[in-house]
Write an enzyme that holds these catalytic residues in place. Structure first.
Site, PDB file in Angstrom:
ATOM      1  N   ARG A 108       0.822  -1.213   0.000  1.00  0.00           N
ATOM      2  CA  ARG A 108       0.000   0.000   0.000  1.00  0.00           C
ATOM      3  C   ARG A 108       0.857   1.265   0.000  1.00  0.00           C
ATOM      4  O   ARG A 108       0.546   2.246  -0.678  1.00  0.00           O
ATOM      5  CB  ARG A 108      -0.935   0.008   1.209  1.00  0.00           C
ATOM      6  CG  ARG A 108      -2.012  -1.068   1.173  1.00  0.00           C
ATOM      7  CD  ARG A 108      -2.884  -1.023   2.418  1.00  0.00           C
ATOM      8  NE  ARG A 108      -3.665   0.199   2.469  1.00  0.00           N
ATOM      9  CZ  ARG A 108      -4.934   0.306   2.069  1.00  0.00           C
ATOM     10  NH1 ARG A 108      -5.556  -0.752   1.585  1.00  0.00           N
ATOM     11  NH2 ARG A 108      -5.571   1.450   2.165  1.00  0.00           N
ATOM     12  N   TYR A 113      -0.998  -1.320  -4.396  1.00  0.00           N
ATOM     13  CA  TYR A 113      -1.760  -2.562  -4.315  1.00  0.00           C
ATOM     14  C   TYR A 113      -2.898  -2.411  -3.291  1.00  0.00           C
ATOM     15  O   TYR A 113      -2.664  -2.020  -2.147  1.00  0.00           O
ATOM     16  CB  TYR A 113      -0.850  -3.721  -3.917  1.00  0.00           C
ATOM     17  CG  TYR A 113       0.139  -4.078  -4.998  1.00  0.00           C
ATOM     18  CD1 TYR A 113      -0.240  -4.873  -6.074  1.00  0.00           C
ATOM     19  CD2 TYR A 113       1.456  -3.618  -4.950  1.00  0.00           C
ATOM     20  CE1 TYR A 113       0.664  -5.205  -7.069  1.00  0.00           C
ATOM     21  CE2 TYR A 113       2.364  -3.946  -5.944  1.00  0.00           C
ATOM     22  CZ  TYR A 113       1.967  -4.735  -7.002  1.00  0.00           C
ATOM     23  OH  TYR A 113       2.858  -5.052  -7.988  1.00  0.00           O
ATOM     24  N   PRO A 114      -4.136  -2.763  -3.677  1.00  0.00           N
ATOM     25  CA  PRO A 114      -5.306  -2.586  -2.797  1.00  0.00           C
ATOM     26  C   PRO A 114      -5.421  -3.720  -1.780  1.00  0.00           C
ATOM     27  O   PRO A 114      -6.345  -4.536  -1.820  1.00  0.00           O
ATOM     28  CB  PRO A 114      -6.476  -2.575  -3.780  1.00  0.00           C
ATOM     29  CG  PRO A 114      -6.022  -3.481  -4.889  1.00  0.00           C
ATOM     30  CD  PRO A 114      -4.531  -3.253  -5.016  1.00  0.00           C
ATOM     31  N   LYS A 115      -4.509  -3.751  -0.823  1.00  0.00           N
ATOM     32  CA  LYS A 115      -4.388  -4.889   0.089  1.00  0.00           C
ATOM     33  C   LYS A 115      -5.148  -4.663   1.388  1.00  0.00           C
ATOM     34  O   LYS A 115      -5.112  -3.576   1.963  1.00  0.00           O
ATOM     35  CB  LYS A 115      -2.911  -5.158   0.390  1.00  0.00           C
ATOM     36  CG  LYS A 115      -2.095  -5.508  -0.847  1.00  0.00           C
ATOM     37  CD  LYS A 115      -0.717  -6.003  -0.498  1.00  0.00           C
ATOM     38  CE  LYS A 115       0.036  -6.431  -1.750  1.00  0.00           C
ATOM     39  NZ  LYS A 115       1.268  -7.163  -1.444  1.00  0.00           N
ATOM     40  N   LYS A 116      -5.824  -5.736   1.827  1.00  0.00           N
ATOM     41  CA  LYS A 116      -6.503  -5.767   3.116  1.00  0.00           C
ATOM     42  C   LYS A 116      -6.136  -7.067   3.831  1.00  0.00           C
ATOM     43  O   LYS A 116      -5.690  -8.039   3.205  1.00  0.00           O
ATOM     44  CB  LYS A 116      -8.025  -5.707   2.934  1.00  0.00           C
ATOM     45  CG  LYS A 116      -8.538  -4.394   2.355  1.00  0.00           C
ATOM     46  CD  LYS A 116     -10.051  -4.410   2.196  1.00  0.00           C
ATOM     47  CE  LYS A 116     -10.766  -4.439   3.523  1.00  0.00           C
ATOM     48  NZ  LYS A 116     -12.243  -4.285   3.370  1.00  0.00           N
TER      49      LYS A 116
END
Length: 246
Positions: A108, A113-116
């Site tokens: 992030r 990168y759309p990381k969760k």
């Protein structure tokens, strides 16, 4: 800590940064990829302009990162959407869920990168390659694929891994408005294919308010691949600035 020392830092806390400086090399990175057909209107609701959708397709992927320099080991799952930008075909990185805080923070902060946080798994169950994704205590995805039924052309596998990837980089100001809002592009170039296979596959997605993978429903599985690689990630380039005047 002196001013010039503070300027060299890439992450907080200063005494123990959330992640080390790259580059990051991935050894024996294992992919389970399932390409499926979905609802076009659902795609239009989540794919940002100026990206264009050619077909109502989504790729669900689970990746086992068994050996990553600086980041250790973790597993990641997510959805990518085939798109085009200025005539170039690629994939829009829609959502990613993984079980490693350093990898989330690095993805992030250093990139887009759309990381969760999530709990993916990738394992062999008898004659089946299985990928699952849990969000909290609830299951949101189950992918199954026959284990190494047919060899896949290494060049086809390379093309699948090395497609251009588009992502949104959003950084807010302290008042909650946007400070940065950009479309970025990255592409994996340095790849060694150790093995690649295809087989019958199925995918189930379950509704969840905060992990809404099922908002892109599975209407038909188009293809599947199981790929093992070594690779190095590339840094992204800005291709569109939403806050600039156009």
């Amino acid at each position: 800590m002196k001013l010039h020392e503070v300027r060299k830092q890439i992450s907080t806390p200063l005494g123990a940064p959330a992640f080390p400086v790259g580059p990051y090399y991935f050894h024996n990175r294992e992919y389970l990829n399932i390409l499926y057909r979905t609802d076009m209107e659902a795609l239009r609701r989540v794919v940002p302009e100026p990206l264009e959708i050619d077909e109502p397709l989504v790729k669900f992927e689970i990746m086992n990162m068994g050996d990553v320099t600086g980041l250790g080991t973790y597993i990641e799952a997510g959805q990518l959407i085939p798109v085009s930008f200025n005539g170039e075909k690629g994939e829009y990185q829609h959502a990613m869920y993984l079980n490693s805080h350093p990898a989330i923070a690095a993805g992030r902060e250093l990139s887009a990168y759309p990381k969760k946080l999530g709990s993916p798994q990738l394992y062999i169950d008898s004659d089946t390659l299985v990928g699952t994704l849990d969000y909290g205590s609830l299951r949101v995805a189950v992918a199954t694929m026959g284990y190494k039924h047919q060899a896949l052309d290494p060049e086809q596998a390379r093309q699948e891994i090395c497609q251009p990837t588009f992502m949104l980089k959003i950084v807010p100001k302290y008042d909650g408005t946007q400070k940065v809002c950009r479309l970025v592009r990255t592409q994996i170039k340095n790849v060694t294919i150790h093995g690649a296979w295809t087989a019958p596959a199925r995918l189930q997605l379950f509704a969840h308010a905060l992990a809404p993978l099922s908002d892109l429903p599975v209407l038909e599985v188009v293809s599947a691949s199981h790929i093992v690689t070594d690779l190095e990630l590339s840094m992204p380039d800005v291709v569109y600035d939403y806050l600039a005047e156009h």
